[in-house]
Structures are given as C-alpha cells and as structure tokens.
Design an enzyme around this catalytic site. Structure first.
Site, PDB file in Angstrom:
ATOM      1  N   ASP A  25       0.840  -1.202   0.000  1.00 37.82           N
ATOM      2  CA  ASP A  25       0.000   0.000   0.000  1.00 37.82           C
ATOM      3  C   ASP A  25       0.877   1.256   0.000  1.00 37.82           C
ATOM      4  O   ASP A  25       0.370   2.375  -0.003  1.00 37.82           O
ATOM      5  CB  ASP A  25      -1.025  -0.002   1.139  1.00 37.82           C
ATOM      6  CG  ASP A  25      -0.407  -0.110   2.508  1.00 37.82           C
ATOM      7  OD1 ASP A  25       0.833  -0.185   2.612  1.00 37.82           O
ATOM      8  OD2 ASP A  25      -1.166  -0.110   3.502  1.00 37.82           O
ATOM      9  N   SER A  26       2.212   1.058  -0.082  1.00 40.15           N
ATOM     10  CA  SER A  26       3.123   2.176  -0.368  1.00 40.15           C
ATOM     11  C   SER A  26       2.819   2.744  -1.754  1.00 40.15           C
ATOM     12  O   SER A  26       3.321   3.820  -2.108  1.00 40.15           O
ATOM     13  CB  SER A  26       4.592   1.733  -0.278  1.00 40.15           C
ATOM     14  OG  SER A  26       4.799   0.554  -1.035  1.00 40.15           O
ATOM     15  N   ASP A  51      -1.020  -6.134  -0.128  1.00 38.30           N
ATOM     16  CA  ASP A  51      -1.409  -5.522   1.143  1.00 38.30           C
ATOM     17  C   ASP A  51      -2.918  -5.363   1.204  1.00 38.30           C
ATOM     18  O   ASP A  51      -3.533  -4.874   0.246  1.00 38.30           O
ATOM     19  CB  ASP A  51      -0.795  -4.112   1.254  1.00 38.30           C
ATOM     20  CG  ASP A  51       0.513  -4.107   2.009  1.00 38.30           C
ATOM     21  OD1 ASP A  51       0.772  -5.069   2.775  1.00 38.30           O
ATOM     22  OD2 ASP A  51       1.288  -3.135   1.845  1.00 38.30           O
ATOM     23  N   LYS A  73      -1.174  -9.469   2.919  1.00 37.17           N
ATOM     24  CA  LYS A  73      -0.393  -9.014   4.087  1.00 37.17           C
ATOM     25  C   LYS A  73      -1.261  -8.084   4.919  1.00 37.17           C
ATOM     26  O   LYS A  73      -1.956  -7.212   4.377  1.00 37.17           O
ATOM     27  CB  LYS A  73       0.890  -8.300   3.639  1.00 37.17           C
ATOM     28  CG  LYS A  73       1.683  -7.713   4.818  1.00 37.17           C
ATOM     29  CD  LYS A  73       3.121  -7.397   4.466  1.00 37.17           C
ATOM     30  CE  LYS A  73       3.336  -6.089   3.743  1.00 37.17           C
ATOM     31  NZ  LYS A  73       2.883  -4.893   4.475  1.00 37.17           N
ATOM     32  N   GLU A 105      -1.194  -5.681   8.670  1.00 38.97           N
ATOM     33  CA  GLU A 105      -0.333  -5.067   9.684  1.00 38.97           C
ATOM     34  C   GLU A 105      -0.911  -5.298  11.079  1.00 38.97           C
ATOM     35  O   GLU A 105      -2.115  -5.105  11.279  1.00 38.97           O
ATOM     36  CB  GLU A 105      -0.214  -3.555   9.436  1.00 38.97           C
ATOM     37  CG  GLU A 105       0.490  -3.224   8.137  1.00 38.97           C
ATOM     38  CD  GLU A 105       0.651  -1.713   7.914  1.00 38.97           C
ATOM     39  OE1 GLU A 105       0.256  -0.915   8.805  1.00 38.97           O
ATOM     40  OE2 GLU A 105       1.155  -1.336   6.850  1.00 38.97           O
ATOM     41  N   GLU A 155       9.556  -4.203  10.136  1.00 34.17           N
ATOM     42  CA  GLU A 155       9.927  -2.902   9.571  1.00 34.17           C
ATOM     43  C   GLU A 155      10.515  -1.992  10.644  1.00 34.17           C
ATOM     44  O   GLU A 155       9.910  -1.764  11.708  1.00 34.17           O
ATOM     45  CB  GLU A 155       8.687  -2.246   8.925  1.00 34.17           C
ATOM     46  CG  GLU A 155       9.010  -0.880   8.317  1.00 34.17           C
ATOM     47  CD  GLU A 155       7.971  -0.379   7.325  1.00 34.17           C
ATOM     48  OE1 GLU A 155       7.042  -1.124   6.966  1.00 34.17           O
ATOM     49  OE2 GLU A 155       8.106   0.791   6.900  1.00 34.17           O
TER      50      GLU A 155
HETATM   51  O1  KIV Z   1       3.615  -1.086   1.550  1.00 36.45           O
HETATM   52  C1  KIV Z   1       4.794  -1.499   1.506  1.00 36.45           C
HETATM   53  O2  KIV Z   1       5.555  -1.209   0.565  1.00 36.45           O
HETATM   54  C2  KIV Z   1       5.278  -2.312   2.611  1.00 36.45           C
HETATM   55  C3  KIV Z   1       6.740  -2.615   2.662  1.00 36.45           C
HETATM   56  C4  KIV Z   1       7.538  -1.426   2.980  1.00 36.45           C
HETATM   57  C5  KIV Z   1       7.040  -3.740   3.577  1.00 36.45           C
HETATM   58  O3  KIV Z   1       4.512  -2.711   3.435  1.00 36.45           O
END
Ligand code: KIV
Length: 274
Positions: A54-55, A93, A123, A125, A192
């Site tokens: 989600d980056s 994510d 994924k 969090e 992280e």
């Molecule tokens: O969203 C993302 O890119 C991440 C990584 C930095 C692990 O969760």
C-alpha cells in the site's frame, strides 16, 4: 536429510518455497511493484517475492501516508502486477480499514484480493489485536503474511516514522506478537524499522521467515520499495535504503535530450518517419 526438492530459478515461488528457503538458509529477495511493466522486469530478473504494497499510496498516488488507499485501489494495482508475473510469489497488502473492523469483513476483503486480483497471498499489519482475524483468513485457505514494527497504517497512532521497539516493553510485545502470528498460521512476517538485534531474536524464535526493511541483516529476507531502490525518488533517504540505480537522473537526462531534439527539429529524422 530433507526430501524436499530444492527450488530452482525457474520454479514458481510459493508460500511453501519461502518457508523452505528459511529452513535451507537461503535468503529471500522481495521488492514492491504496482504496475504491469515494472512487475514484469523484476520478475524476469528473478526476484523471489513481489509485494503489491500500500506504499502505492505514496509512490504512485502521491499521498503522504498509506491511509487513503482503498481495497479497490489495491485490487487494481494487484491485478496489473499479477498479469505480468510468471515466477514470483505475489503478495498484496490489505489496505487500512479493509480488515480492522470485523474478522468477517477482513475475510471478504482477502477473498476479493484473491478472486478479483489474483493475488497469491495477503499481508496485514499488526499483532495481538488481529490474531483471530488472521486465523479466520488462513482457515479459509488464504495465505497471510504478517507485518510488525513500524506499521505505516498506524502512523497517526505513532506520530512518527522513527525506529520502533527500542524500549524493552515494546520489544517484548513485538516478540510475543511474532509468536502469536506464527501460531495463527502466517507463512512469513515483515519486520519494519526495528533494532537489528531484536529482528535477529524474532528470526530465531519463529519457524516462518522474517523479511526485514530497516531491520538488519539477520532477517531471512529483505524488502525494499522498488521506486526507492531504483533512485527514482531523490528526497527519501533513510539510513536503511541502498540505492541500486539513479533512475531519477537517467530519466531527467533522457527527457531533457528529447526536449532538446524536438525543439531543434532533430527528432524525428528521415528514418523515423513514414
Ligand atoms: O507497503 C509497503 O511497501 C510495505 C513494505 C515497505 C514492507 O509494506
């Protein structure tokens, strides 16, 4: 002696492959991608795992945090990536508020990511508060990767992107959370921005692979945001980031040369016209 077949560069990477890689002491390479072209390049190059992070909120959409990302946005990016990939394991994510309210809603979000986008795993969090949710998703047959330490979806709770778990109590909670995630059935955990010594302790305490970002060399694998490691973003320089290219400069030079050629009438030439 293990009877398991050793993965080769051509075999598709599965969740079982990465667990086996930890057992065999082979480091796991993971990078983010959000679109077809970039995903195809890094898959061909042989990266083991592609994270549709989600980056995307930061590097694709220009937001300051990952909070605005929606499930629809993530399904779109993930489907673009999945269409390009032949070998890597593709993990998506689940975005903020697509899994925190109820376990039922989380399962529906994870299911959409698998069915509509074609992700191989999701994924999430967090630690103890989402353990039951993770169990429910895993029980439905969907592989889950955990994410502990600096969890960017909680930025408004933390108030800062600084290193997490430097204090003993937060470090103990993180270690406990890693074990709870393992018990709940995650196949891997992202760590992280935590001290390297803590990441090493977590890595030896769980049987599933840890993937570090700013978490030192003892993790079972490493992940970086693709745009950061390619040097596309000049303004983001945390200590953990190693740049493997300066694509910002390469792109700027290429665009400057194009502008120059258009202005001077050099482009297109006779060979470039019909
Ligand atoms: O969203 C993302 O890119 C991440 C990584 C930095 C692990 O969760």
């Amino acid at each position: 002696m293990s009877t398991q077949k050793q993965p080769t560069r051509n075999d598709k990477v599965t969740t079982q492959t990465v667990v086996e890689m930890k057992r065999q002491g082979e480091k796991i390479s993971m990078l983010t991608a959000y679109d077809f072209t970039m995903a195809g390049i890094i898959d061909q190059a042989g990266v083991d795992v592609i994270l549709v992070g989600d980056s995307a909120s930061n590097v694709m959409a220009g937001h300051e945090t990952t909070v605005p990302m929606t499930l629809e946005h993530m399904i779109y990016h993930t489907s673009c990536v999945v269409r390009a990939v032949n070998r890597a394991l593709v993990i998506a994510d689940l975005p903020f508020m697509s899994y925190q309210v109820t376990a039922k809603e989380a399962l529906i979000s994870a299911g959409r990511m698998m069915k509509e986008a074609g992700a191989h795993a999701v994924k999430l969090e967090g630690g103890k508060p989402i353990v039951n949710t993770i169990r429910k998703i895993v029980d439905a047959g969907i592989p889950v990767m955990g994410h502990l330490g600096l969890t960017p979806q909680s930025i408004y709770k933390f108030g800062t992107y600084k290193v997490r778990a430097k204090e003993e109590q937060e470090a103990e909670t993180l270690l406990r959370d890693a074990k709870l995630l393992e018990e709940a059935g995650v196949f891997s955990i992202v760590l992280e921005k935590i001290p390297a010594a803590l990441a090493a302790k977590v890595t030896e305490s769980v049987s599933v692979p840890t993937i570090g970002i700013g978490a030192g060399s003892q993790c079972d694998g490493q992940v970086l945001v693709l745009h950061d490691m390619l040097g596309l973003n000049k303004d983001f320089s945390p200590r953990f980031l190693r740049r493997y290219a300066d694509l910002n400069k390469s792109m700027t030079d290429a665009v400057n040369n194009y502008i120059k050629d258009v202005k001077s009438g050099d482009f297109p030439n006779k060979d470039e016209e019909y």
